[in-house]
Write a protein that holds these residues in place. Structure first.
Motif, PDB file in Angstrom:
ATOM      1  N   ASP A   1      47.427  18.377 -63.531  1.00 47.45           N
ATOM      2  CA  ASP A   1      46.345  18.607 -62.564  1.00 47.45           C
ATOM      3  C   ASP A   1      46.871  18.226 -61.185  1.00 47.45           C
ATOM      4  O   ASP A   1      47.004  17.042 -60.859  1.00 47.45           O
ATOM      5  N   LEU A   2      47.166  19.233 -60.381  1.00 49.09           N
ATOM      6  CA  LEU A   2      47.749  18.980 -59.067  1.00 49.09           C
ATOM      7  C   LEU A   2      46.744  18.372 -58.100  1.00 49.09           C
ATOM      8  O   LEU A   2      47.126  17.665 -57.164  1.00 49.09           O
ATOM      9  N   VAL A   3      45.463  18.631 -58.317  1.00 48.70           N
ATOM     10  CA  VAL A   3      44.434  18.099 -57.418  1.00 48.70           C
ATOM     11  C   VAL A   3      44.257  16.606 -57.633  1.00 48.70           C
ATOM     12  O   VAL A   3      44.219  15.813 -56.682  1.00 48.70           O
ATOM     13  N   HIS A   4      44.133  16.210 -58.896  1.00 48.49           N
ATOM     14  CA  HIS A   4      43.878  14.801 -59.197  1.00 48.49           C
ATOM     15  C   HIS A   4      45.169  13.999 -59.458  1.00 48.49           C
ATOM     16  O   HIS A   4      45.111  12.781 -59.651  1.00 48.49           O
ATOM     17  N   GLY A   5      46.303  14.687 -59.496  1.00 50.14           N
ATOM     18  CA  GLY A   5      47.565  13.985 -59.678  1.00 50.14           C
ATOM     19  C   GLY A   5      47.735  13.388 -61.067  1.00 50.14           C
ATOM     20  O   GLY A   5      48.384  12.346 -61.211  1.00 50.14           O
ATOM     21  N   SER A   6      47.189  14.054 -62.075  1.00 49.88           N
ATOM     22  CA  SER A   6      47.222  13.507 -63.433  1.00 49.88           C
ATOM     23  C   SER A   6      47.886  14.482 -64.396  1.00 49.88           C
ATOM     24  O   SER A   6      47.998  15.681 -64.122  1.00 49.88           O
TER      25      SER A   6
ATOM     26  N   ARG B   1      56.659  17.304 -56.153  1.00 51.85           N
ATOM     27  CA  ARG B   1      55.889  16.130 -56.582  1.00 51.85           C
ATOM     28  C   ARG B   1      56.315  15.768 -57.999  1.00 51.85           C
ATOM     29  O   ARG B   1      56.528  16.645 -58.844  1.00 51.85           O
ATOM     30  N   TRP B   2      56.423  14.483 -58.248  1.00 50.06           N
ATOM     31  CA  TRP B   2      56.848  13.989 -59.559  1.00 50.06           C
ATOM     32  C   TRP B   2      55.671  13.310 -60.253  1.00 50.06           C
ATOM     33  O   TRP B   2      54.972  12.503 -59.645  1.00 50.06           O
ATOM     34  N   PHE B   3      55.472  13.656 -61.530  1.00 50.69           N
ATOM     35  CA  PHE B   3      54.355  13.141 -62.319  1.00 50.69           C
ATOM     36  C   PHE B   3      54.899  12.403 -63.546  1.00 50.69           C
ATOM     37  O   PHE B   3      55.690  12.966 -64.314  1.00 50.69           O
ATOM     38  N   SER B   4      54.469  11.170 -63.739  1.00 53.94           N
ATOM     39  CA  SER B   4      54.921  10.382 -64.890  1.00 53.94           C
ATOM     40  C   SER B   4      54.348  10.945 -66.185  1.00 53.94           C
ATOM     41  O   SER B   4      53.189  11.374 -66.244  1.00 53.94           O
ATOM     42  N   ILE B   5      55.183  10.949 -67.231  1.00 54.25           N
ATOM     43  CA  ILE B   5      54.761  11.388 -68.554  1.00 54.25           C
ATOM     44  C   ILE B   5      55.235  10.365 -69.577  1.00 54.25           C
ATOM     45  O   ILE B   5      55.941   9.400 -69.245  1.00 54.25           O
TER      46      ILE B   5
ATOM     47  N   ALA C   1      43.166  28.887 -65.458  1.00 53.00           N
ATOM     48  CA  ALA C   1      42.058  29.347 -64.615  1.00 53.00           C
ATOM     49  C   ALA C   1      41.589  28.281 -63.632  1.00 53.00           C
ATOM     50  O   ALA C   1      40.991  28.593 -62.604  1.00 53.00           O
ATOM     51  N   GLN C   2      41.864  27.001 -63.946  1.00 56.28           N
ATOM     52  CA  GLN C   2      41.477  25.904 -63.051  1.00 56.28           C
ATOM     53  C   GLN C   2      42.584  25.541 -62.064  1.00 56.28           C
ATOM     54  O   GLN C   2      42.446  24.591 -61.290  1.00 56.28           O
ATOM     55  N   GLY C   3      43.693  26.287 -62.105  1.00 58.45           N
ATOM     56  CA  GLY C   3      44.790  26.002 -61.202  1.00 58.45           C
ATOM     57  C   GLY C   3      45.725  24.910 -61.699  1.00 58.45           C
ATOM     58  O   GLY C   3      46.664  24.531 -60.992  1.00 58.45           O
ATOM     59  N   ARG C   4      45.479  24.402 -62.904  1.00 53.65           N
ATOM     60  CA  ARG C   4      46.369  23.409 -63.487  1.00 53.65           C
ATOM     61  C   ARG C   4      47.615  24.091 -64.046  1.00 53.65           C
ATOM     62  O   ARG C   4      47.569  25.257 -64.449  1.00 53.65           O
ATOM     63  N   ILE C   5      48.722  23.364 -64.123  1.00 57.75           N
ATOM     64  CA  ILE C   5      49.948  23.901 -64.708  1.00 57.75           C
ATOM     65  C   ILE C   5      50.014  23.467 -66.162  1.00 57.75           C
ATOM     66  O   ILE C   5      49.897  22.280 -66.482  1.00 57.75           O
ATOM     67  N   VAL C   6      50.193  24.433 -67.044  1.00 58.32           N
ATOM     68  CA  VAL C   6      50.328  24.176 -68.471  1.00 58.32           C
ATOM     69  C   VAL C   6      51.781  24.443 -68.856  1.00 58.32           C
ATOM     70  O   VAL C   6      52.307  25.532 -68.622  1.00 58.32           O
TER      71      VAL C   6
END
Length: 448
Positions: free
Chosen positions: A311-316, A247-251, A266-271
């Protein structure tokens, strides 16, 4: 004619190869430091002026430590076809053996490899003499990044090959013995410059910034900033079919050369964190790298640590600069590679206004504290390599190894810092001033 900045001062090339034994030690070397610190540098042969800093031929510098002694220093050119002038582009296309081999040096699967991202690795022996190009027994079909990642849990080597032409990105895994066991083309990738990447326990993280292939760039490194290149982060599951699920996320626009680390929180987000430049910062560094007259006196003057939270869940993606000190070459205790870490290290540089200076930086990500070990006037440290202490219980129980280029004394020393207290423990006096370089590794002795 004004000398190119990458051929003078801290970056003035060594003109020959030497070996020195029985080096003088100031202070006390920890007897547990048994191994070799090996560093790479761009070091063209005398009389050769490359058109870009990155085009300078690779020279490795090694320092052998054992039982509290500094046994030897030696430096050797990596003897590739490019050292003798062989071109990268031929009538049949790129010659992946015509490498500068001047960016990094690692050990994996019992092989010592000098790396440059546009080519095959070059294997070296224990005394830093060149054995030859290495293509993983024919299984490497592309160039290899200079920034592979060794998984501290599995021992696997994760790496990629990128190109300005299709296939733009190929991902590889080599097992702990050094055999490639997986490869896949990554769909959706572009010609954006991909110098480094990151791994987490569950994902592979690629970064496509605002620097991309530019056929009009004639320095020999055909890349440049493009406002039309969509900056983004690619997140791929670490599964056998992960390439098809990327998946590609704009930055925001920018260019990150080196990743500090990445992990799932801890929330499963990638840092993900790493020093990043904006358009002006990239141009300042590029002007130095190509030796543009009157344009900038230092690279990395606008390179600030940036954090992306994906945030992989919300795509942000949430992103921000988290420090105002100009730094590059981030390192950490690599036992924490891919996992949440507390401490991170870097080399500090003067900013574009000349503020700050050269030093080794330690970040405490839990408290937000920042400590700087100042190198001193006209002294440039190399990337700080972390070596864990025997029987370590805390993340920063260990040592930082950095080689200082001292212009006033025209000399170099290997500094050994206590990574916890951040004090100097020992200094090894080297027989020459070592050319300021890029990346390196600590290669510990093994029992076999």
């Amino acid at each position: 004619m004004t000398a190119k900045p990458y051929l003078i001062g801290h970056y003035a090339p060594a003109v020959d190869e030497i070996t020195a034994t029985g080096l003088t030690v100031e202070g006390h070397l920890p007897p547990e430091l048994n191994g070799r610190l090996i560093r790479n540098s761009h070091n063209p042969k005398p009389g050769v002026t490359p058109t870009h800093w990155f085009k300078g031929s690779g020279m490795v510098h090694g320092i052998r430590l054992r039982d509290g002694r500094a046994e030897w220093y030696r430096n050797r050119w990596v003897r590739t076809p490019a050292l003798d002038g062989a071109p990268y582009m031929t009538e049949r296309g790129p010659d992946l053996t015509a490498s500068t081999a001047g960016t990094h040096v690692i050990e994996h699967g019992g092989r010592l490899l000098a790396l440059s991202e546009a080519n095959f690795p070059f294997e070296l022996d224990a005394d830093l003499e060149t054995i030859g190009a290495y293509d993983f027994d024919g299984k490497l079909s592309s160039a290899m990044t200079a920034h592979p990642k060794t998984d501290p849990v599995t021992g696997e080597l994760h790496f990629f090959g990128s190109s300005p032409f299709p296939p733009f990105l190929v991902y590889y895994i080599a097992d702990a013995k050094g055999q490639i066991v997986h490869s896949a083309e990554i769909p959706g990738a572009t010609a954006s410059l991909k110098h480094d990447f990151a791994i987490t326990r569950n994902h592979i993280v690629f970064v496509e910034g605002s620097v991309t292939f530019d056929p009009a760039e004639h320095s020999g490194i055909p890349y440049g900033w493009s406002d039309d290149q969509p900056p983004r982060i690619g997140v791929m599951p670490r599964t056998s079919d992960g390439a098809g699920k990327i998946r590609w996320f704009s930055i925001e626009p920018g260019n990150m050369l080196h990743a500090g680390n990445a992990y799932e929180d801890a929330q499963g987000r990638i840092v993900l964190e790493g020093p990043t430049v904006d358009r002006e910062g990239f141009q300042l560094s590029w002007n130095w790298w190509v030796g543009a007259p009157g344009r900038g006196t230092e690279p990395n003057t606008r390179s600030y640590t940036r954090r992306w939270v994906i945030d992989l869940v919300h795509g942000s993606v949430d992103e921000q600069n988290i420090d105002d000190l100009a730094v590059e070459f981030p390192t950490l205790n690599e036992d924490y590679l891919g996992s949440e870490h507390r401490y991170q290290y870097a080399v500090s540089f003067p900013d574009q206004d000349g503020n700050g200076g050269y030093g080794i930086v330690k970040y405490d990500r839990a408290t937000g504290a920042r400590r700087v070990h100042q190198a001193g006037d006209a002294r440039l440290p190399s990337e700080a390599v972390f070596v864990p202490a025997d029987n370590a219980t805390n993340e920063d129980d260990g040592y930082l190894l950095t080689v200082i280029s001292d212009l006033k004394q025209d000399s170099s020393r290997l500094l050994v810092l206590d990574a916890s207290g951040f004090d100097q423990i020992a200094a090894v006096h080297l027989p020459r001033r070592v050319t300021a370089g890029i990346h390196g590794s600590w290669i510990p002795d093994t029992d076999d």
